[in-house]
Design a protein around this motif. Structure first.
Motif, mmCIF file in Angstrom:
data_model
loop_
_atom_site.group_PDB
_atom_site.id
_atom_site.type_symbol
_atom_site.label_atom_id
_atom_site.label_comp_id
_atom_site.label_asym_id
_atom_site.label_seq_id
_atom_site.Cartn_x
_atom_site.Cartn_y
_atom_site.Cartn_z
ATOM 1 N N LYS A 25 77.779 15.027 39.440
ATOM 2 C CA LYS A 25 78.216 13.668 39.102
ATOM 3 C C LYS A 25 77.637 13.255 37.754
ATOM 4 O O LYS A 25 78.351 12.686 36.916
ATOM 5 C CB LYS A 25 77.790 12.664 40.183
ATOM 6 N N ASN A 26 76.382 13.541 37.537
ATOM 7 C CA ASN A 26 75.716 13.197 36.284
ATOM 8 C C ASN A 26 76.374 13.931 35.117
ATOM 9 O O ASN A 26 76.708 13.333 34.088
ATOM 10 C CB ASN A 26 74.223 13.533 36.379
ATOM 11 N N ALA A 61 75.598 10.492 48.132
ATOM 12 C CA ALA A 61 75.729 11.242 46.879
ATOM 13 C C ALA A 61 77.197 11.453 46.517
ATOM 14 O O ALA A 61 77.568 11.402 45.343
ATOM 15 C CB ALA A 61 75.011 12.585 46.988
ATOM 16 N N SER A 91 71.597 17.731 46.117
ATOM 17 C CA SER A 91 71.098 17.663 44.740
ATOM 18 C C SER A 91 72.139 18.184 43.750
ATOM 19 O O SER A 91 72.273 17.653 42.641
ATOM 20 C CB SER A 91 69.804 18.454 44.597
ATOM 21 N N LYS A 143 74.716 15.496 43.144
ATOM 22 C CA LYS A 143 74.177 14.493 42.224
ATOM 23 C C LYS A 143 74.181 15.013 40.790
ATOM 24 O O LYS A 143 74.530 14.277 39.852
ATOM 25 C CB LYS A 143 72.754 14.099 42.631
#
Length: 157
Positions: free
Chosen positions: A152-153, A19, A146, A149
């Protein structure tokens, strides 16, 4: 025979490292709007909490580089950091994460069910053996995996 927790810790840690891959040093310190921590903080926090869960309550020394507790422990934020130690690079954090599970397994493989100093989490759950601490650490790391992630999104939009 290896206890299943060590295989699970390795699996979850692999996911955390995956991740965090592809994150630049610059992106690692960005904090998405509405949040109070960064990707670097989440990666360092995972390391610090597992270090505490695995070693502190059974009375073993923790491997915490200078400033890690002040920078990454529960309740801290890069917005309010009091640490004067240099900020660890992502490569250093990845190295520490990569080495941590082997140290934990070597220290605890025959001690998983020993009674420890009890610890009650912020949600009121009490832990009193390395096995219980490591089990909860799986949930904790998955949560932060999570978040990495998600950040990053959000930051790549």
């Amino acid at each position: 025979m290896e206890h299943f927790l060590f295989a699970q810790l390795a699996f979850v840690r692999g996911g955390t490292l995956k991740a965090a891959s592809g994150v630049s040093e610059e992106m690692a310190d960005l904090i998405p709007d509405g949040f109070r921590n960064s990707i670097r903080w989440n990666v360092g926090h995972v390391y610090v909490v597992l270090e505490r869960f695995a070693f502190q309550y059974i009375g073993l020394p923790q491997h915490l580089p200078d400033g890690f507790k002040e920078r990454f422990e529960y309740g801290t934020s890069p917005l309010e950091s009091t640490s004067t130690a240099p900020v660890p690079s992502l490569l250093e954090l990845e190295r520490l994460l990569g080495e941590q599970n082997a140290r934990i397994q070597a220290a605890l493989k025959d001690r998983l069910q020993e009674k420890t100093t009890p610890y009650t989490t912020s949600t009121g759950f009490t832990l009193d053996s390395p096995e219980q601490f490591l089990s909860l650490a799986l949930y904790h790391e998955g949560l932060h995996q999570s978040i990495i992630k998600l950040y990053k999104n959000l930051l790549n939009r």
